[in-house]
Design a protein around this motif. Structure first.
Motif, PDB file in Angstrom:
ATOM      1  N   PHE A   1      96.942   8.374 -55.889  1.00 38.65           N
ATOM      2  CA  PHE A   1      97.627   8.456 -54.594  1.00 38.65           C
ATOM      3  C   PHE A   1      98.781   9.451 -54.657  1.00 38.65           C
ATOM      4  N   TYR A   2      99.635   9.326 -55.670  1.00 41.35           N
ATOM      5  CA  TYR A   2     100.794  10.205 -55.752  1.00 41.35           C
ATOM      6  C   TYR A   2     100.395  11.643 -56.081  1.00 41.35           C
ATOM      7  N   THR A   3      99.343  11.819 -56.855  1.00 41.71           N
ATOM      8  CA  THR A   3      98.861  13.170 -57.132  1.00 41.71           C
ATOM      9  C   THR A   3      98.356  13.828 -55.854  1.00 41.71           C
ATOM     10  N   ALA A   4      97.631  13.072 -55.030  1.00 44.24           N
ATOM     11  CA  ALA A   4      97.142  13.606 -53.761  1.00 44.24           C
ATOM     12  C   ALA A   4      98.306  14.006 -52.860  1.00 44.24           C
ATOM     13  N   VAL A   5      99.317  13.159 -52.809  1.00 45.58           N
ATOM     14  CA  VAL A   5     100.462  13.420 -51.934  1.00 45.58           C
ATOM     15  C   VAL A   5     101.244  14.645 -52.380  1.00 45.58           C
ATOM     16  N   TYR A   6     101.576  14.702 -53.673  1.00 47.34           N
ATOM     17  CA  TYR A   6     102.551  15.686 -54.134  1.00 47.34           C
ATOM     18  C   TYR A   6     101.948  16.926 -54.780  1.00 47.34           C
ATOM     19  N   GLU A   7     100.681  16.866 -55.208  1.00 46.16           N
ATOM     20  CA  GLU A   7     100.092  18.039 -55.834  1.00 46.16           C
ATOM     21  C   GLU A   7      99.036  18.720 -54.973  1.00 46.16           C
ATOM     22  N   ILE A   8      98.508  18.004 -53.981  1.00 48.76           N
ATOM     23  CA  ILE A   8      97.474  18.597 -53.131  1.00 48.76           C
ATOM     24  C   ILE A   8      97.953  18.761 -51.696  1.00 48.76           C
ATOM     25  N   LEU A   9      98.613  17.740 -51.157  1.00 47.39           N
ATOM     26  CA  LEU A   9      99.046  17.784 -49.766  1.00 47.39           C
ATOM     27  C   LEU A   9     100.517  18.184 -49.663  1.00 47.39           C
TER      28      LEU A   9
ATOM     29  N   LYS B   1      93.641  23.605 -54.218  1.00 48.50           N
ATOM     30  CA  LYS B   1      94.223  24.559 -53.276  1.00 48.50           C
ATOM     31  C   LYS B   1      93.330  24.731 -52.051  1.00 48.50           C
ATOM     32  N   SER B   2      92.038  24.928 -52.286  1.00 48.68           N
ATOM     33  CA  SER B   2      91.154  25.145 -51.145  1.00 48.68           C
ATOM     34  C   SER B   2      90.957  23.862 -50.337  1.00 48.68           C
ATOM     35  N   PHE B   3      91.038  22.685 -50.994  1.00 45.60           N
ATOM     36  CA  PHE B   3      90.969  21.441 -50.233  1.00 45.60           C
ATOM     37  C   PHE B   3      92.163  21.316 -49.303  1.00 45.60           C
ATOM     38  N   GLY B   4      93.342  21.683 -49.795  1.00 43.91           N
ATOM     39  CA  GLY B   4      94.528  21.612 -48.957  1.00 43.91           C
ATOM     40  C   GLY B   4      94.419  22.426 -47.691  1.00 43.91           C
ATOM     41  N   GLU B   5      93.584  23.461 -47.731  1.00 42.90           N
ATOM     42  CA  GLU B   5      93.417  24.341 -46.574  1.00 42.90           C
ATOM     43  C   GLU B   5      92.371  23.830 -45.597  1.00 42.90           C
ATOM     44  N   VAL B   6      91.598  22.827 -45.986  1.00 43.47           N
ATOM     45  CA  VAL B   6      90.618  22.202 -45.087  1.00 43.47           C
ATOM     46  C   VAL B   6      91.358  21.119 -44.305  1.00 43.47           C
TER      47      VAL B   6
ATOM     48  N   GLN C   1      93.324  13.770 -64.319  1.00 43.71           N
ATOM     49  CA  GLN C   1      92.732  13.518 -63.007  1.00 43.71           C
ATOM     50  C   GLN C   1      91.933  14.719 -62.523  1.00 43.71           C
ATOM     51  N   PHE C   2      90.815  14.392 -61.861  1.00 41.64           N
ATOM     52  CA  PHE C   2      89.947  15.423 -61.304  1.00 41.64           C
ATOM     53  C   PHE C   2      89.511  15.009 -59.901  1.00 41.64           C
ATOM     54  N   MET C   3      88.933  15.958 -59.190  1.00 44.65           N
ATOM     55  CA  MET C   3      88.494  15.727 -57.822  1.00 44.65           C
ATOM     56  C   MET C   3      87.019  15.321 -57.830  1.00 44.65           C
ATOM     57  N   LEU C   4      86.743  14.116 -57.365  1.00 47.96           N
ATOM     58  CA  LEU C   4      85.389  13.604 -57.243  1.00 47.96           C
ATOM     59  C   LEU C   4      84.940  13.805 -55.799  1.00 47.96           C
ATOM     60  N   VAL C   5      83.811  14.491 -55.612  1.00 53.27           N
ATOM     61  CA  VAL C   5      83.326  14.811 -54.267  1.00 53.27           C
ATOM     62  C   VAL C   5      81.825  14.568 -54.193  1.00 53.27           C
ATOM     63  N   ARG C   6      81.264  14.651 -52.984  1.00 57.90           N
ATOM     64  CA  ARG C   6      79.819  14.577 -52.832  1.00 57.90           C
ATOM     65  C   ARG C   6      79.169  15.844 -53.397  1.00 57.90           C
ATOM     66  N   ALA C   7      77.976  15.689 -53.903  1.00 58.49           N
ATOM     67  CA  ALA C   7      77.322  16.805 -54.592  1.00 58.49           C
ATOM     68  C   ALA C   7      77.058  17.990 -53.672  1.00 58.49           C
ATOM     69  N   ASP C   8      76.924  17.748 -52.363  1.00 56.92           N
ATOM     70  CA  ASP C   8      76.643  18.844 -51.434  1.00 56.92           C
ATOM     71  C   ASP C   8      77.906  19.451 -50.825  1.00 56.92           C
ATOM     72  N   GLU C   9      79.070  19.067 -51.322  1.00 60.28           N
ATOM     73  CA  GLU C   9      80.325  19.589 -50.775  1.00 60.28           C
ATOM     74  C   GLU C   9      80.461  21.083 -51.084  1.00 60.28           C
ATOM     75  N   GLY C  10      80.665  21.895 -50.045  1.00 60.48           N
ATOM     76  CA  GLY C  10      80.813  23.329 -50.240  1.00 60.48           C
ATOM     77  C   GLY C  10      82.008  23.936 -49.537  1.00 60.48           C
ATOM     78  N   ARG C  11      82.794  23.101 -48.843  1.00 57.56           N
ATOM     79  CA  ARG C  11      83.939  23.630 -48.090  1.00 57.56           C
ATOM     80  C   ARG C  11      85.123  23.973 -48.975  1.00 57.56           C
ATOM     81  N   PHE C  12      85.205  23.333 -50.135  1.00 64.41           N
ATOM     82  CA  PHE C  12      86.332  23.566 -51.044  1.00 64.41           C
ATOM     83  C   PHE C  12      85.852  23.391 -52.475  1.00 64.41           C
ATOM     84  N   THR C  13      86.574  24.023 -53.391  1.00 63.61           N
ATOM     85  CA  THR C  13      86.169  23.993 -54.804  1.00 63.61           C
ATOM     86  C   THR C  13      87.281  23.544 -55.731  1.00 63.61           C
ATOM     87  N   ASP C  14      88.485  23.368 -55.192  1.00 63.01           N
ATOM     88  CA  ASP C  14      89.613  22.948 -56.018  1.00 63.01           C
ATOM     89  C   ASP C  14      90.700  22.387 -55.116  1.00 63.01           C
TER      90      ASP C  14
END
Length: 265
Positions: free
Chosen positions: A155-163, A136-141, A121-134
């Motif tokens: 869903f479970y990866t987002a819950v338990y590995e990111i949030l 850990k940094s997404f969790g801080e936004v 699994q990987f993080m799919l984002v908009r091409a202009d996204e600059g607030r986070f890069t992985d």
């Protein structure tokens, strides 16, 4: 890109050998009809071609080849992801395919084939996204939102590995299909969608530069077909999967769908 290398590990050494005549050693299912259900919402594994309206993808090609070698006829039907496992468990369909992760809790309801693909699994984002890069940094936004289907591996990866481990976290916005999560991402309604590497590549390739993948892999998943418990199709399908791996057919499908084919062209 790192996620491409993950998807196609070992593909550099690909040898596109002709299909060997190994099928003589496989079971013959006598032309019986096998009902296979899918969601058609998981490119490039299975989806509806926007140009032709036909159901196409890696899994269709693989299943059609398996049917040919085992001598059975495929009848394809569609259902939603949230209904699929229970429907197969209830013997409404003979086989389910939609990039289903092999998990112990699911094995309580259905039988799985041997893995036909390994994904991460990987993080799919908009091409202009600059607030986070992985992750850990997404969790801080703190106002960053994740789009996901309930009950799925992303869903479970987002819950338990990111949030924070809270499945009711308001930062997770739920959608009925994976495709709907991607549309929400494009529209700016969510900020990230977690996807296995195969689907992520498909959406990036089709996005005309509007989507990208960031960060490293968030977990490894093995995909398998599902069957009602005790199905007599498991052993023949496993034998066919082994043969397709051995003679290079699955590698050829990887090349077709993850290198040569560009969705939306």
């Amino acid at each position: 890109m790192p996620f491409c290398r993950t998807i196609l590990a070992g593909l550099a050494a690909l040898v596109l050998s002709p299909l060997a005549a190994l099928g003589a050693d496989l079971p013959d299912l006598g032309g019986k009809t096998v009902v296979v259900v899918t969601e058609n919402a998981y490119p490039p594994l299975q989806f509806v071609d926007p140009k032709s309206g036909k159901q196409i993808g890696w899994e269709y090609d693989a299943m059609n080849e398996i049917a040919k070698r085992l001598n059975f006829k495929v009848e394809y039907q569609n259902t939603s992801w949230d209904a699929m496992i229970q429907a197969v468990s209830d013997d409404q369909y003979n086989i389910g395919m939609t990039g289903i992760t092999i998990k112990d809790d699911r094995k309580q309801k259905v039988d799985f084939s041997d893995p036909y693909m390994r994904s991460q699994q990987f993080m799919l984002v908009r091409a202009d996204e600059g607030r986070f890069t992985d992750a850990k940094s997404f969790g801080e936004v703190k106002d960053g939102l994740v789009g996901a289907q309930p009950g799925t591996s992303p869903f479970y990866t987002a819950v338990y590995e990111i949030l924070d481990g809270n499945e009711q976290n308001p930062r997770i916005k739920l959608f009925e299909t994976f495709g709907a999560t991607v549309q929400a991402l494009k529209a700016g309604d969510v900020d990230v969608v977690l996807s296995d590497s195969v689907a992520a590549k498909g959406y990036v390739d089709a996005s005309n530069g509007t989507l990208k993948v960031i960060g490293g892999p968030l977990g490894t998943e093995d995909f398998g077909f599902i069957f009602p418990k005790g199905s007599d199709l498991v052993a023949p399908i496993n034998a066919a999967i082994a043969e397709l791996k051995a003679d290079g057919t699955l590698d050829a499908l990887n090349k077709k769908w993850f290198i040569d084919y560009k969705m939306g062209e």
